[in-house]
Design a protein around this motif. Structure first.
Motif, PDB file in Angstrom:
ATOM      1  N   GLU A  44       0.725  -1.254   0.131  1.00 26.19           N
ATOM      2  CA  GLU A  44       0.070   0.088  -0.104  1.00 26.19           C
ATOM      3  C   GLU A  44       0.821   1.139  -0.013  1.00 26.19           C
ATOM      4  O   GLU A  44       1.945   1.316   0.558  1.00 26.19           O
ATOM      5  CB  GLU A  44      -0.902  -0.027   1.274  1.00 26.19           C
ATOM      6  CG  GLU A  44      -1.858  -1.044   1.225  1.00 26.19           C
ATOM      7  CD  GLU A  44      -2.980  -1.154   2.496  1.00 26.19           C
ATOM      8  OE1 GLU A  44      -2.273  -0.816   3.374  1.00 26.19           O
ATOM      9  OE2 GLU A  44      -4.027  -1.637   2.179  1.00 26.19           O
ATOM     10  N   GLY A  45       0.381   2.420  -0.438  1.00 30.30           N
ATOM     11  CA  GLY A  45       1.408   3.410  -0.863  1.00 30.30           C
ATOM     12  C   GLY A  45       0.052   5.008  -0.717  1.00 30.30           C
ATOM     13  O   GLY A  45      -1.062   4.433  -0.743  1.00 30.30           O
ATOM     14  N   LEU A  46       0.627   5.837  -0.316  1.00 35.55           N
ATOM     15  CA  LEU A  46      -0.096   6.925  -0.163  1.00 35.55           C
ATOM     16  C   LEU A  46       0.672   8.191  -1.086  1.00 35.55           C
ATOM     17  O   LEU A  46       1.752   8.478  -0.865  1.00 35.55           O
ATOM     18  CB  LEU A  46      -0.264   7.626   1.097  1.00 35.55           C
ATOM     19  CG  LEU A  46      -0.986   8.829   1.448  1.00 35.55           C
ATOM     20  CD1 LEU A  46      -2.209   9.204   0.937  1.00 35.55           C
ATOM     21  CD2 LEU A  46      -0.752   9.281   3.132  1.00 35.55           C
ATOM     22  N   VAL A  47      -0.090   8.947  -1.889  1.00 38.61           N
ATOM     23  CA  VAL A  47       0.387  10.259  -2.638  1.00 38.61           C
ATOM     24  C   VAL A  47      -0.101  11.350  -2.143  1.00 38.61           C
ATOM     25  O   VAL A  47      -1.299  11.411  -1.762  1.00 38.61           O
ATOM     26  CB  VAL A  47       0.119  10.080  -4.146  1.00 38.61           C
ATOM     27  CG1 VAL A  47       0.482  11.452  -4.896  1.00 38.61           C
ATOM     28  CG2 VAL A  47       0.758   8.985  -4.824  1.00 38.61           C
ATOM     29  N   PHE A  48       0.817  11.884  -1.262  1.00 36.89           N
ATOM     30  CA  PHE A  48       0.521  12.847  -0.558  1.00 36.89           C
ATOM     31  C   PHE A  48       0.869  14.534  -0.923  1.00 36.89           C
ATOM     32  O   PHE A  48       2.139  14.672  -1.257  1.00 36.89           O
ATOM     33  CB  PHE A  48       1.056  12.899   0.854  1.00 36.89           C
ATOM     34  CG  PHE A  48       0.375  14.016   1.942  1.00 36.89           C
ATOM     35  CD1 PHE A  48      -0.699  13.765   2.681  1.00 36.89           C
ATOM     36  CD2 PHE A  48       1.170  15.084   2.204  1.00 36.89           C
ATOM     37  CE1 PHE A  48      -1.355  14.449   3.452  1.00 36.89           C
ATOM     38  CE2 PHE A  48       0.584  15.913   3.122  1.00 36.89           C
ATOM     39  CZ  PHE A  48      -0.534  15.743   3.714  1.00 36.89           C
ATOM     40  N   ILE A  49      -0.023  15.332  -1.060  1.00 38.21           N
ATOM     41  CA  ILE A  49      -0.023  16.709  -1.775  1.00 38.21           C
ATOM     42  C   ILE A  49       0.196  18.030  -0.676  1.00 38.21           C
ATOM     43  O   ILE A  49      -0.611  17.929   0.297  1.00 38.21           O
ATOM     44  CB  ILE A  49      -1.026  17.053  -2.485  1.00 38.21           C
ATOM     45  CG1 ILE A  49      -1.218  16.049  -3.597  1.00 38.21           C
ATOM     46  CG2 ILE A  49      -0.619  18.390  -3.379  1.00 38.21           C
ATOM     47  CD1 ILE A  49      -2.458  15.817  -4.647  1.00 38.21           C
ATOM     48  N   PRO A  50       1.340  18.574  -0.453  1.00 32.36           N
ATOM     49  CA  PRO A  50       1.421  19.575   0.403  1.00 32.36           C
ATOM     50  C   PRO A  50       0.437  20.781   0.410  1.00 32.36           C
ATOM     51  O   PRO A  50      -0.079  20.902  -0.764  1.00 32.36           O
ATOM     52  CB  PRO A  50       3.110  20.143   0.239  1.00 32.36           C
ATOM     53  CG  PRO A  50       3.538  19.060  -0.534  1.00 32.36           C
ATOM     54  CD  PRO A  50       2.596  18.293  -1.329  1.00 32.36           C
ATOM     55  N   GLY A  51       0.288  21.434   1.564  1.00 32.12           N
ATOM     56  CA  GLY A  51      -0.453  22.763   1.310  1.00 32.12           C
ATOM     57  C   GLY A  51       0.296  23.673   0.473  1.00 32.12           C
ATOM     58  O   GLY A  51       1.499  23.574   0.269  1.00 32.12           O
ATOM     59  N   ALA A  52      -0.412  24.755   0.536  1.00 32.49           N
ATOM     60  CA  ALA A  52       0.220  25.904  -0.411  1.00 32.49           C
ATOM     61  C   ALA A  52       1.180  26.318   0.230  1.00 32.49           C
ATOM     62  O   ALA A  52       1.347  26.997   1.249  1.00 32.49           O
ATOM     63  CB  ALA A  52      -0.905  26.943  -0.704  1.00 32.49           C
ATOM     64  N   LYS A  53       2.568  26.431  -0.916  1.00 31.91           N
ATOM     65  CA  LYS A  53       3.786  26.942  -0.448  1.00 31.91           C
ATOM     66  C   LYS A  53       4.224  26.600   1.024  1.00 31.91           C
ATOM     67  O   LYS A  53       5.041  27.286   1.742  1.00 31.91           O
ATOM     68  CB  LYS A  53       3.790  28.660  -0.257  1.00 31.91           C
ATOM     69  CG  LYS A  53       3.070  29.379  -1.567  1.00 31.91           C
ATOM     70  CD  LYS A  53       3.059  30.766  -1.327  1.00 31.91           C
ATOM     71  CE  LYS A  53       4.263  31.324  -0.902  1.00 31.91           C
ATOM     72  NZ  LYS A  53       4.063  32.684  -0.708  1.00 31.91           N
ATOM     73  N   VAL A  54       4.144  25.299   1.055  1.00 35.49           N
ATOM     74  CA  VAL A  54       4.696  24.493   2.407  1.00 35.49           C
ATOM     75  C   VAL A  54       5.748  23.404   1.763  1.00 35.49           C
ATOM     76  O   VAL A  54       5.482  22.707   0.769  1.00 35.49           O
ATOM     77  CB  VAL A  54       3.677  23.661   3.249  1.00 35.49           C
ATOM     78  CG1 VAL A  54       4.407  22.888   4.240  1.00 35.49           C
ATOM     79  CG2 VAL A  54       2.746  24.557   3.760  1.00 35.49           C
ATOM     80  N   ASP A  55       6.962  23.549   2.428  1.00 36.05           N
ATOM     81  CA  ASP A  55       7.941  22.891   1.887  1.00 36.05           C
ATOM     82  C   ASP A  55       7.634  21.430   2.204  1.00 36.05           C
ATOM     83  O   ASP A  55       7.090  20.959   3.338  1.00 36.05           O
ATOM     84  CB  ASP A  55       9.195  23.137   3.059  1.00 36.05           C
ATOM     85  CG  ASP A  55      10.607  22.425   2.701  1.00 36.05           C
ATOM     86  OD1 ASP A  55      10.312  21.142   1.914  1.00 36.05           O
ATOM     87  OD2 ASP A  55      11.795  22.440   3.159  1.00 36.05           O
ATOM     88  N   PRO A  56       7.815  20.456   1.174  1.00 36.60           N
ATOM     89  CA  PRO A  56       7.366  18.986   1.259  1.00 36.60           C
ATOM     90  C   PRO A  56       8.037  18.246   2.465  1.00 36.60           C
ATOM     91  O   PRO A  56       7.305  17.535   2.992  1.00 36.60           O
ATOM     92  CB  PRO A  56       7.856  18.380  -0.028  1.00 36.60           C
ATOM     93  CG  PRO A  56       7.778  19.568  -1.030  1.00 36.60           C
ATOM     94  CD  PRO A  56       8.287  20.759  -0.219  1.00 36.60           C
ATOM     95  N   TYR A  57       9.166  18.760   2.889  1.00 38.56           N
ATOM     96  CA  TYR A  57       9.855  18.128   3.898  1.00 38.56           C
ATOM     97  C   TYR A  57       9.229  18.382   5.246  1.00 38.56           C
ATOM     98  O   TYR A  57       9.450  17.717   6.256  1.00 38.56           O
ATOM     99  CB  TYR A  57      11.522  18.467   3.918  1.00 38.56           C
ATOM    100  CG  TYR A  57      12.163  17.837   2.724  1.00 38.56           C
ATOM    101  CD1 TYR A  57      12.760  16.622   3.430  1.00 38.56           C
ATOM    102  CD2 TYR A  57      12.345  18.473   1.589  1.00 38.56           C
ATOM    103  CE1 TYR A  57      13.719  15.862   2.126  1.00 38.56           C
ATOM    104  CE2 TYR A  57      13.220  17.654   0.610  1.00 38.56           C
ATOM    105  CZ  TYR A  57      13.575  16.499   0.989  1.00 38.56           C
ATOM    106  OH  TYR A  57      14.507  15.730   0.038  1.00 38.56           O
ATOM    107  N   ALA A  58       8.246  19.287   5.169  1.00 36.89           N
ATOM    108  CA  ALA A  58       7.541  19.707   6.616  1.00 36.89           C
ATOM    109  C   ALA A  58       6.675  18.457   6.927  1.00 36.89           C
ATOM    110  O   ALA A  58       6.121  18.635   8.059  1.00 36.89           O
ATOM    111  CB  ALA A  58       6.646  20.924   6.430  1.00 36.89           C
ATOM    112  N   TYR A  59       6.238  17.500   6.183  1.00 35.70           N
ATOM    113  CA  TYR A  59       5.427  16.367   6.260  1.00 35.70           C
ATOM    114  C   TYR A  59       6.312  15.018   6.742  1.00 35.70           C
ATOM    115  O   TYR A  59       5.606  14.016   6.844  1.00 35.70           O
ATOM    116  CB  TYR A  59       4.507  16.305   4.945  1.00 35.70           C
ATOM    117  CG  TYR A  59       3.612  17.659   4.616  1.00 35.70           C
ATOM    118  CD1 TYR A  59       2.310  17.602   5.542  1.00 35.70           C
ATOM    119  CD2 TYR A  59       3.989  18.288   3.805  1.00 35.70           C
ATOM    120  CE1 TYR A  59       1.790  19.082   5.539  1.00 35.70           C
ATOM    121  CE2 TYR A  59       3.447  19.407   3.543  1.00 35.70           C
ATOM    122  CZ  TYR A  59       2.285  19.919   4.481  1.00 35.70           C
ATOM    123  OH  TYR A  59       1.406  20.995   4.125  1.00 35.70           O
TER     124      TYR A  59
END
Length: 248
Positions: free
Chosen positions: A72-87
């Motif tokens: 199983e996997g999850l494609v996750f999309i960051p919030g506007a103008k948030v660094d992807p590494y923040a998640y």
């Protein structure tokens, strides 16, 4: 003479308008690059965790279990103008507990609204996974709702977010996580848009969490003040997401 003067004014006006347009585009592009940075300590803790691996690609950041990965996997999309590494800190707990792979996208211009790449752009990064969920935070969740129209998507996950239009599959499993102190995707907005989601959607309100509690990037303008610690918020998110993934 009057005609020549008129032409000059028209020409000047045209150049002025073009200059203003170019400056506006440049200002917009600069604005899109001013992202809310990830908390370095929180991100580094994930890199140092021997139970998971973090891989950077041009399109995304991939978190995978070091051993015993699931299908199983999850494609996750960051919030506007948030660094992807923040998640990383937000999602790594679920990777460790369930064995799923998480692909955090790098949206075009740091805004999910402009990212029209196909879902396969991101699922192709983990070919060993055959069951995919989609999800996102804030504006990223709105984009995830669009991906959820794909028949191959197994479920939708929303972090402090909601859909802009109704989910077409009434049987699609959906998890909606919200924060009681969210000043942007407020509890009222979550309630007002609940009818756009399937009837059996799982709604979880995390008491004390704000909009920025769903990522490790600090305070966000317009948000409420969290009364829950970052660690406790991460724990609550991991518990809810892990249960959702394993039961769907």
């Amino acid at each position: 003479m009057a005609t020549t003067s008129l032409r000059r004014r028209i020409r000047f006006g045209g150049w002025a308008a073009l200059t203003a347009l170019v400056l506006g585009v440049i200002a917009f592009l600069i604005w899109t690059q001013l992202v809310m940075p990830a908390d370095r300590a929180a991100a580094q803790a994930v890199f140092d965790n021997p139970a998971v691996t973090v891989t950077d690609t041009p399109d995304s950041v991939v978190i995978a279990p070091t051993e015993g990965g699931s299908q199983e996997g999850l494609v996750f999309i960051p919030g506007a103008k948030v660094d992807p590494y923040a998640y990383l800190a937000t999602l790594s707990g679920t990777v460790e507990e369930t064995g799923m792979t998480v692909v955090i996208t790098k949206p075009v211009l740091n805004l999910a609204f402009f990212d029209q790449r196909s879902l396969e752009t991101f699922t192709a990064l983990a070919p060993e996974v055959d069951t995919w969920f989609v999800g996102g935070h804030s504006l990223g969740g709105v984009r995830a709702c669009m991906y959820a129209q794909d028949d191959d998507v197994a479920g939708l996950v929303l972090f402090g977010s909601y859909c802009a239009s109704a989910v077409t599959d009434p049987d699609l499993p959906v998890l909606s996580l919200s924060g009681s102190e969210d000043g942007l995707s407020t509890p009222e907005k979550i309630n007002d848009t609940a009818s756009l989601l399937p009837e059996d959607t799982t709604f979880v309100r995390i008491e004390g969490a704000s909009h920025a509690s769903f990522g490790a990037y600090g305070a966000q303008p317009g948000d409420g003040v969290p009364t829950l610690s970052a660690r406790d918020a991460e724990r609550a998110i991991t518990d809810a997401l892990s249960e959702f993934v394993t039961t769907n």
